[in-house]
Design a protein around this motif. Structure first.
Motif, PDB file in Angstrom:
ATOM      1  N   ALA A  92       5.421  -9.074 -10.911  1.00 22.22           N
ATOM      2  CA  ALA A  92       6.492  -9.156 -10.054  1.00 22.22           C
ATOM      3  C   ALA A  92       6.997  -7.719  -9.797  1.00 22.22           C
ATOM      4  O   ALA A  92       7.371  -7.466  -8.634  1.00 22.22           O
ATOM      5  CB  ALA A  92       7.657  -9.876 -10.873  1.00 22.22           C
ATOM      6  N   ALA A  93       7.067  -6.789 -10.886  1.00 24.45           N
ATOM      7  CA  ALA A  93       7.295  -5.354 -10.452  1.00 24.45           C
ATOM      8  C   ALA A  93       6.487  -4.763  -9.568  1.00 24.45           C
ATOM      9  O   ALA A  93       7.066  -3.843  -8.571  1.00 24.45           O
ATOM     10  CB  ALA A  93       7.526  -4.633 -11.814  1.00 24.45           C
ATOM     11  N   PHE A  94       5.439  -4.953  -9.711  1.00 25.48           N
ATOM     12  CA  PHE A  94       4.175  -4.324  -8.716  1.00 25.48           C
ATOM     13  C   PHE A  94       4.303  -4.898  -7.420  1.00 25.48           C
ATOM     14  O   PHE A  94       3.490  -4.088  -6.364  1.00 25.48           O
ATOM     15  CB  PHE A  94       2.538  -4.417  -9.494  1.00 25.48           C
ATOM     16  N   THR A  95       4.887  -6.058  -7.174  1.00 26.84           N
ATOM     17  CA  THR A  95       4.953  -6.501  -5.802  1.00 26.84           C
ATOM     18  C   THR A  95       6.176  -6.637  -4.987  1.00 26.84           C
ATOM     19  O   THR A  95       6.060  -7.322  -4.033  1.00 26.84           O
ATOM     20  CB  THR A  95       4.187  -7.857  -5.860  1.00 26.84           C
ATOM     21  N   GLY A  96       7.229  -6.265  -5.672  1.00 24.09           N
ATOM     22  CA  GLY A  96       8.619  -6.478  -5.124  1.00 24.09           C
ATOM     23  C   GLY A  96       9.292  -7.728  -5.135  1.00 24.09           C
ATOM     24  O   GLY A  96      10.112  -7.906  -4.135  1.00 24.09           O
ATOM     25  N   ARG A 109       0.821  -1.286   0.084  1.00 22.89           N
ATOM     26  CA  ARG A 109       0.055   0.169  -0.016  1.00 22.89           C
ATOM     27  C   ARG A 109       0.799   1.015   0.041  1.00 22.89           C
ATOM     28  O   ARG A 109       2.010   1.129   0.526  1.00 22.89           O
ATOM     29  CB  ARG A 109      -0.898   0.125   1.337  1.00 22.89           C
ATOM     30  N   ALA A 110       0.253   2.449  -0.614  1.00 23.17           N
ATOM     31  CA  ALA A 110       1.006   3.625  -0.824  1.00 23.17           C
ATOM     32  C   ALA A 110       1.230   3.945   0.841  1.00 23.17           C
ATOM     33  O   ALA A 110       0.573   3.854   1.624  1.00 23.17           O
ATOM     34  CB  ALA A 110       0.291   4.438  -1.368  1.00 23.17           C
ATOM     35  N   LYS A 111       2.474   4.766   1.434  1.00 19.07           N
ATOM     36  CA  LYS A 111       2.534   5.405   2.573  1.00 19.07           C
ATOM     37  C   LYS A 111       1.458   6.259   2.944  1.00 19.07           C
ATOM     38  O   LYS A 111       1.088   7.061   2.169  1.00 19.07           O
ATOM     39  CB  LYS A 111       3.911   6.128   2.424  1.00 19.07           C
ATOM     40  N   GLY A 112       0.668   5.945   4.100  1.00 22.14           N
ATOM     41  CA  GLY A 112      -0.250   6.731   4.713  1.00 22.14           C
ATOM     42  C   GLY A 112      -1.534   6.431   3.930  1.00 22.14           C
ATOM     43  O   GLY A 112      -2.482   7.145   4.260  1.00 22.14           O
ATOM     44  N   SER A 113      -1.668   5.450   3.338  1.00 19.38           N
ATOM     45  CA  SER A 113      -2.744   5.099   2.455  1.00 19.38           C
ATOM     46  C   SER A 113      -3.446   3.944   2.735  1.00 19.38           C
ATOM     47  O   SER A 113      -2.870   2.844   3.040  1.00 19.38           O
ATOM     48  CB  SER A 113      -2.660   5.118   1.092  1.00 19.38           C
ATOM     49  N   ARG A 155      16.528  -6.181  -0.790  1.00 22.83           N
ATOM     50  CA  ARG A 155      15.272  -6.985  -1.053  1.00 22.83           C
ATOM     51  C   ARG A 155      14.253  -6.113  -0.215  1.00 22.83           C
ATOM     52  O   ARG A 155      14.509  -5.455   0.455  1.00 22.83           O
ATOM     53  CB  ARG A 155      15.255  -8.411  -0.416  1.00 22.83           C
ATOM     54  N   PHE A 156      12.774  -6.373  -0.866  1.00 28.38           N
ATOM     55  CA  PHE A 156      11.876  -5.135  -0.428  1.00 28.38           C
ATOM     56  C   PHE A 156      10.911  -6.203   0.060  1.00 28.38           C
ATOM     57  O   PHE A 156      10.316  -7.290  -0.463  1.00 28.38           O
ATOM     58  CB  PHE A 156      11.423  -4.484  -1.621  1.00 28.38           C
ATOM     59  N   GLU A 157      10.329  -5.926   1.399  1.00 26.81           N
ATOM     60  CA  GLU A 157       8.935  -6.643   1.746  1.00 26.81           C
ATOM     61  C   GLU A 157       7.874  -5.398   1.829  1.00 26.81           C
ATOM     62  O   GLU A 157       8.248  -4.606   2.366  1.00 26.81           O
ATOM     63  CB  GLU A 157       9.464  -7.060   3.350  1.00 26.81           C
ATOM     64  N   ALA A 158       6.872  -5.992   1.817  1.00 27.70           N
ATOM     65  CA  ALA A 158       5.733  -5.125   1.935  1.00 27.70           C
ATOM     66  C   ALA A 158       5.585  -5.056   3.468  1.00 27.70           C
ATOM     67  O   ALA A 158       5.499  -5.930   4.264  1.00 27.70           O
ATOM     68  CB  ALA A 158       4.181  -5.784   1.374  1.00 27.70           C
ATOM     69  N   GLY A 217       6.277   4.930  -2.043  1.00 32.07           N
ATOM     70  CA  GLY A 217       6.760   3.582  -0.939  1.00 32.07           C
ATOM     71  C   GLY A 217       6.357   2.448  -1.665  1.00 32.07           C
ATOM     72  O   GLY A 217       6.602   1.302  -0.881  1.00 32.07           O
ATOM     73  N   LEU A 218       6.183   2.466  -2.976  1.00 34.89           N
ATOM     74  CA  LEU A 218       5.652   1.268  -3.714  1.00 34.89           C
ATOM     75  C   LEU A 218       6.783   0.839  -4.536  1.00 34.89           C
ATOM     76  O   LEU A 218       7.766   1.494  -4.949  1.00 34.89           O
ATOM     77  CB  LEU A 218       4.459   1.540  -4.721  1.00 34.89           C
TER      78      LEU A 218
END
Length: 493
Positions: A188-192, A146-150, A486-489, A456-457
């Motif tokens: 894959a790009a949209f979800t890290g 999710r976008a930061k603060g959203s 590496r990126f984690e949601a 933050g996406l």
């Protein structure tokens, strides 16, 4: 045991071998995560609890006997496009209602032979037609990011949205996916996550529901580059049942990961700087160039002059093949049947009720471009353009370029039911602008997370390689991954 779901495939395999936990415990951890979160994400359309535990117990027995396969005990999610014997297989479409095949796709059979465990079937755009996972009969999948603060729910990309979301939300260790015009790389790009579309013919298409037969190719979505390499090694094979699969040895892709980039030539295509591309995408691209240069690669500017024709040509070729492939769904032998006053009426009623709006749109486009009087004007011309696109890549590779670096998508993930996208299908199709050329030319392409945007996406970079040189892509993508991290949601669910 829930932290077991945070392990990569490579880590889980090492710990299973060391008897730190059992395959059944690992599988139960994933099933628990799915039961707790799938209502939120809608990533799975069928969860195979009993089958998963049965397969995990069999894996534990093989591990104990010293007969472990390459994926022994690893729980995977399977895109609903792959036939799984006796298990829900509907391509996320109403027209295949209740269909449970009596056979197994070659790709999934390869995974089970190597010891993998099936957690269930993953949501997707209906018949793989879509770039947001909103065309599924089972409803949209939510992106774990999710976008930061959203609190706005975002799409995970498509068509392999369920695969990407499940991997990113730790609901499977890895997932199968398919890519016809970007359906592995864009999600894959949209979800890290990391997604590779292998060379056409590297993985068998047998037992995979067809969208566009000359473009479709199976591949994995995983948490990191090493896991993607491990999965592709098991998925790939020659297959007598698929005349388009290629009889070449499948290398150990993980062996390429730590090799130097010195002496490699990376091409940067000027045509991928499209009008209106966000500044953040250009900045990310430049960062990727810098990382590869620092690793010893030579960066060269290249031209792929027919790139601008790729998207319109793709949206002639793909619907034309879909129109032909989807003609088999008629309500006679399997799936949905809506009664009619005669057989023609039954066909019409079944297809009207069974196919979703986007699938109908593409069938009609495809039927139109194949019809008498338009075949030469559209379909034949599109195939000629396809040949020119392929030749562009061949020319660049003949000049010594080893791989090509581009953005993976023109933006980060957008909102579910985004009004601009809903009102303008062409705007949705433009999400594939950086990916369709790879399918048109039959080349391998990988998307690797490279950074976050101002919201933050996650954003991804794409590497395109020569036919059957996936090792080069893994090697180069690993350098980007090491540099970017590496990126984690952040968990909100």
């Amino acid at each position: 045991m829930s932290d077991l779901t945070k392990l990569t495939i490579a880590e889980a395999r090492a710990k299973l071998d060391a008897r730190e936990f059992t395959a059944l415990e690992l599988t139960d951890a994933y099933l628990g995560a799915i039961d707790a979160a799938n209502e939120t994400f809608n990533a799975y359309v069928a969860v195979t609890h009993d089958k998963a535990r049965e397969m995990a117990k069999a894996s534990d027995a093989r591990i104990a006997a010293g007969q472990a396969g390459a994926l022994e005990g690893i729980p995977l999610g399977i895109k609903d496009l792959f036939a799984t014997k006796g298990v829900h297989t509907q391509a996320a479409s109403h027209i295949l209602d209740g269909f449970k095949p009596r056979y197994e796709s070659t790709v999934t059979a390869n995974l089970w032979t190597d010891g993998a465990v099936m957690l269930g079937k993953l949501n997707m755009d209906e018949f793989a037609m879509g770039s947001s996972n909103e065309t599924s009969y089972y409803g949209p999948v939510k992106n774990p990011w999710r976008a930061k603060g959203s609190n706005t729910d975002l799409v995970p990309g498509g068509s392999s949205g369920g695969s990407a979301a499940a991997v990113a939300a730790w609901l499977c260790a890895g997932a199968t996916a398919t890519d016809t015009g970007g359906s592995i790389r864009q999600p894959a790009a949209f979800t890290g996550t990391v997604g590779i579309k292998p060379t056409y013919g590297r993985c068998s298409r047998w037992g995979t529901v067809a969208f566009a037969s000359s473009l479709d190719q199976a591949g994995p979505i995983a948490r990191d580059v090493r896991d993607a390499a491990i999965l592709l090694k098991s998925m790939a094979s020659v297959d007598k049942k698929d005349a388009t699969s290629v009889d070449l040895p499948v290398p150990d892709y993980t062996a390429a990961l730590c090799q130097s980039l010195k002496g490699m030539k990376i091409g940067i295509p000027r045509e991928y700087r499209v009008e209106g591309m966000p500044e953040e995408i250009e900045t990310l691209w430049q960062q990727g160039i810098a990382w590869l240069k620092d690793a010893g690669a030579e960066i060269v500017d290249i031209t792929l002059p027919h790139t601008k024709y790729a998207l319109p040509a793709y949206y002639i070729v793909a619907p034309a093949e879909a129109s032909s492939n989807l003609a088999r769904y008629d309500g006679v032998r399997y799936g949905l049947r809506v009664p009619g006053k005669d057989i023609t009426d039954m066909y019409e009623q079944t297809r009207a009720a069974g196919f979703g709006r986007e699938v109908k749109r593409r069938i009609m486009i495809g039927t139109y471009v194949l019809s008498a009087g338009y075949y030469d004007a559209y379909y034949v011309q599109a195939q000629k353009v396809r040949t020119l696109i392929k030749r562009d890549f061949e020319t660049v590779f003949a000049d010594g370029v080893d791989a090509i670096l581009t953005p993976a998508t023109p933006s980060s993930a957008f909102g579910i039911a985004d009004q601009d996208m809903a009102a303008d299908p062409v705007k949705m199709y433009l999400n594939d602008i950086f990916t369709v050329t790879v399918n048109m030319a039959g080349l391998p392409g990988i998307a690797v997370p490279a950074g976050l945007d101002h919201k933050g996406l996650p954003l991804g970079l794409q590497l395109i390689g020569k036919p059957f040189e996936e090792e080069t892509l893994f090697r180069t993508a690993h350098v980007i991954e090491q540099a970017a991290g590496r990126f984690e949601a952040p968990k909100w669910w």
